[in-house]
Every structure is written in C-alpha cells, then in structure tokens.
Design a protein around this motif. Sequence first.
Motif, PDB file in Angstrom:
ATOM      1  N   LEU A   6      -9.564   4.447  -3.050  1.00 57.05           N
ATOM      2  CA  LEU A   6      -9.150   3.208  -1.868  1.00 57.05           C
ATOM      3  C   LEU A   6      -7.993   2.508  -2.539  1.00 57.05           C
ATOM      4  O   LEU A   6      -8.168   2.002  -3.722  1.00 57.05           O
ATOM      5  CB  LEU A   6     -10.398   2.272  -1.799  1.00 57.05           C
ATOM      6  N   PRO A   7      -6.845   2.252  -1.717  1.00 58.68           N
ATOM      7  CA  PRO A   7      -5.882   1.386  -2.307  1.00 58.68           C
ATOM      8  C   PRO A   7      -6.117  -0.039  -2.147  1.00 58.68           C
ATOM      9  O   PRO A   7      -7.356  -0.189  -1.449  1.00 58.68           O
ATOM     10  CB  PRO A   7      -4.912   1.858  -1.139  1.00 58.68           C
ATOM     11  N   PRO A   8      -5.343  -0.741  -2.682  1.00 58.86           N
ATOM     12  CA  PRO A   8      -5.652  -2.346  -2.400  1.00 58.86           C
ATOM     13  C   PRO A   8      -5.618  -2.790  -1.054  1.00 58.86           C
ATOM     14  O   PRO A   8      -4.470  -2.404  -0.396  1.00 58.86           O
ATOM     15  CB  PRO A   8      -4.636  -2.974  -3.316  1.00 58.86           C
ATOM     16  N   LEU A   9      -6.719  -2.937  -0.392  1.00 60.16           N
ATOM     17  CA  LEU A   9      -6.890  -3.114   0.944  1.00 60.16           C
ATOM     18  C   LEU A   9      -5.701  -4.078   1.672  1.00 60.16           C
ATOM     19  O   LEU A   9      -5.391  -3.867   2.757  1.00 60.16           O
ATOM     20  CB  LEU A   9      -8.271  -3.584   1.370  1.00 60.16           C
ATOM     21  N   PHE A  15       1.493  -3.340   4.588  1.00 55.53           N
ATOM     22  CA  PHE A  15       2.154  -2.170   4.931  1.00 55.53           C
ATOM     23  C   PHE A  15       2.345  -1.786   6.475  1.00 55.53           C
ATOM     24  O   PHE A  15       3.191  -1.366   6.943  1.00 55.53           O
ATOM     25  CB  PHE A  15       1.398  -1.016   4.198  1.00 55.53           C
ATOM     26  N   ASP A  16       1.136  -1.975   7.201  1.00 56.55           N
ATOM     27  CA  ASP A  16       1.179  -2.007   8.484  1.00 56.55           C
ATOM     28  C   ASP A  16       2.027  -3.050   9.284  1.00 56.55           C
ATOM     29  O   ASP A  16       2.889  -2.481  10.072  1.00 56.55           O
ATOM     30  CB  ASP A  16      -0.255  -2.106   9.152  1.00 56.55           C
ATOM     31  N   ALA A  43       5.254  -2.757  -3.058  1.00 60.33           N
ATOM     32  CA  ALA A  43       5.574  -1.999  -4.314  1.00 60.33           C
ATOM     33  C   ALA A  43       4.032  -1.766  -4.983  1.00 60.33           C
ATOM     34  O   ALA A  43       3.963  -0.697  -5.756  1.00 60.33           O
ATOM     35  CB  ALA A  43       6.301  -3.076  -5.298  1.00 60.33           C
ATOM     36  N   GLN A  44       3.106  -2.627  -4.922  1.00 66.36           N
ATOM     37  CA  GLN A  44       1.871  -2.362  -5.589  1.00 66.36           C
ATOM     38  C   GLN A  44       1.246  -1.109  -4.782  1.00 66.36           C
ATOM     39  O   GLN A  44       0.400  -0.176  -5.660  1.00 66.36           O
ATOM     40  CB  GLN A  44       0.957  -3.641  -5.469  1.00 66.36           C
ATOM     41  N   LEU A  45       1.458  -0.977  -3.690  1.00 71.94           N
ATOM     42  CA  LEU A  45       0.702   0.122  -2.838  1.00 71.94           C
ATOM     43  C   LEU A  45       1.437   1.394  -3.288  1.00 71.94           C
ATOM     44  O   LEU A  45       0.895   2.585  -3.390  1.00 71.94           O
ATOM     45  CB  LEU A  45       0.765   0.018  -1.335  1.00 71.94           C
ATOM     46  N   GLU A  46       2.747   1.321  -3.429  1.00 78.10           N
ATOM     47  CA  GLU A  46       3.774   2.547  -3.645  1.00 78.10           C
ATOM     48  C   GLU A  46       3.224   2.991  -5.249  1.00 78.10           C
ATOM     49  O   GLU A  46       3.184   4.434  -5.670  1.00 78.10           O
ATOM     50  CB  GLU A  46       5.091   2.216  -3.614  1.00 78.10           C
ATOM     51  N   GLU A  47       2.866   2.132  -6.089  1.00 74.34           N
ATOM     52  CA  GLU A  47       2.511   2.396  -7.560  1.00 74.34           C
ATOM     53  C   GLU A  47       1.293   3.075  -7.408  1.00 74.34           C
ATOM     54  O   GLU A  47       1.077   4.044  -8.211  1.00 74.34           O
ATOM     55  CB  GLU A  47       2.543   1.128  -8.218  1.00 74.34           C
ATOM     56  N   PHE A  48       0.396   2.643  -6.718  1.00 74.87           N
ATOM     57  CA  PHE A  48      -1.040   3.024  -6.567  1.00 74.87           C
ATOM     58  C   PHE A  48      -0.994   4.561  -6.259  1.00 74.87           C
ATOM     59  O   PHE A  48      -1.667   5.507  -6.598  1.00 74.87           O
ATOM     60  CB  PHE A  48      -2.057   2.344  -5.759  1.00 74.87           C
ATOM     61  N   LEU A  49      -0.186   4.815  -5.164  1.00 79.42           N
ATOM     62  CA  LEU A  49      -0.146   6.180  -4.505  1.00 79.42           C
ATOM     63  C   LEU A  49       0.904   7.160  -5.264  1.00 79.42           C
ATOM     64  O   LEU A  49       0.522   8.116  -5.098  1.00 79.42           O
ATOM     65  CB  LEU A  49       0.615   6.006  -3.031  1.00 79.42           C
ATOM     66  N   GLY A  50       1.639   6.726  -6.054  1.00 77.98           N
ATOM     67  CA  GLY A  50       2.692   7.412  -6.676  1.00 77.98           C
ATOM     68  C   GLY A  50       3.587   7.858  -6.144  1.00 77.98           C
ATOM     69  O   GLY A  50       4.321   9.036  -6.537  1.00 77.98           O
ATOM     70  N   ARG A  51       4.030   7.392  -4.981  1.00 74.57           N
ATOM     71  CA  ARG A  51       5.458   7.803  -4.118  1.00 74.57           C
ATOM     72  C   ARG A  51       5.970   6.735  -3.366  1.00 74.57           C
ATOM     73  O   ARG A  51       5.037   5.804  -2.972  1.00 74.57           O
ATOM     74  CB  ARG A  51       5.001   9.007  -3.436  1.00 74.57           C
TER      75      ARG A  51
END
Length: 300
Positions: A6-9, A15-16, A43-51
């Motif tokens: 689960l990403p940081p909610l 993002f939405d 940026a935190q979400l992108e780092e979590f997803l790796g893209r």
Amino acid sequence: MPISPLPPLHCLIAFDAAVRHSSFTRAAAELNLTQSAVSRQIAQLEEFLGRALFTREHRTLRLTVAGQRYAEQIQRLLGECAEATADLMKRRGDLELTVACSSGVAVLWMTPQLMRFRAAHPDIKIRVIVKDGITSLSASEFDLGVYYVRNDLPPDFAGRRLFDEEVFPVCSPAYLAGRELAPADLIDETLLFIEDGQRKWMSWPDWFELQGVNAPKFPRMVSANYYPLLVQMAIEGGGLVMGWRHMIDPCLDAGLLVRACDATASLGGGYYLVWPAERHEHAAARIFRNWIYSETRFPS
C-alpha cells in the motif's frame, strides 16, 4: 493477512487532486496545503512506486503513461471509497430513510405524503434531500425518490412508474374571473415560465404545439428557475402556470388554483418511484415503498 503493498494513502489524495487540476498549485489550494507540500507528497509517492507519474515542464504538468494508467485506477478506487463512506454515514440503521425529490415534488406533493407516512410510522427517522434533476443525484445518497422521468432512468437507478404525465394550465380563481378560455386565448395572458437547463419538463411552447396553436411570441411572460415560486405567484393572481396532475391537485382541492381551460397535454413522461439499482433494500425503504404504492393505488 495485511494488504500489501500500500502506498502512503495521504499521497494518493494529493495525486488525485493534482491529476484533476493538472497543477500542484491548484491541488494545494483545494487541499488547504502549500504547493511545496503537495510536490513533496507526489515525490514521496513516485519514490515508493519507483517510477515517475508526471513530467514537469515550464508551467505545465503532464501525466506519464504509467501515471495515466495509475490515475484511472486510483480515481475509481477513491470514488468507490467515498461512496461507501457516504452510504455508511447516511444510514445508521434499518429504520432510517433518506428520500430524494425535486423542489416542485417536495413542496407540492411529498410534504403531505411524508406527514401521513410519519403519522403511520413514527419509529422511522426521515431525511429529505432536494435535487431538481435526477441526473444530479448520486446512488449513494438516498434510499428512495420521486422524480419526473421522460425517457430512460439513469443506468444506476431502478424504478416504477407511479402515474402518467398530464399537464394543464392553472391560475387563481380571481385571475380567471369566470372566463372560459380556449388554448389559443392563453397566448395573450401572463404566462409563468420555468427556467430549466435540463429541458425535460414540458414548457409553454411544448404545450401550445401539442394543442396545435402557433405561438411564436409570449408578450407577457414571467420566468423563474424555481417552480414552487411560480406556483405561489399563480396563487397570488400573477398569471398562469403549467400544472402537473397529482402534483398540483392539493392546490386545486384547496381552491387556491383552478384550471384555466380544459385542454391537457403530455410528452409521454411520468412520475417514478426510483431507487439505487444495486442497493440492498432495508426495512424502512421497503415500508415506505409499499406505503407509496398503496397511496397511489399500486399493489405492493
């Protein structure tokens, strides 16, 4: 077993908003955050997803291919979460009922119906929401509703026709003053028009056309975007208003209004009891549905 990964909610909310506004700045304004806070969450979400989810150009924010695919799924899931939350907040028990209707139905017809229903079922807690277009109504926010429908019901709704459309002009007894009017005579009267952006209700031009009367101009028209206001103006002697049978009957029965002529018309629509198509019907909704059918002489 925990749900993973689960990403940081909180980052999904940012993002939405960024996707909908195509802007970190406007997303920040909606979320009451700073622009830099939204940027950090993305940026935190992108780092979590790796893209990367966005490409950042001069004053332009664009989704990457991966970002577009992710946005479509996340927005659907957030929407479902919001609907489930609204549904749970709205309904706290089987004896609570939310009824939806348009303003005209609410003022002219639903209010006395609900008073009689409340007297018969004092244990049921009733909430009413007024929305003038059935298309503006979300399936998550009501249990049952009464709406005028000309064509098909929205895809998320089911329903049953209560009575057919029958439209005729009405006015106060003092305004009519004992005159006998034919449809063609009404053109020169003060006509009260409802402004309806959805154009699903019958209008005066529709009514005259169905009577075979050519009416290119209306020299003494008054318009408003609130139908109960026009009905009150007619009661006060301000002119003629379109009256829908059953909806306008209480005013006729009370002698507040009379029919201005005998002619009637219909566009083929009718009033429907509607409900969310996928919703499990709870006790209060079932009781109210059966009661409405009995009041309109339909079997349950």
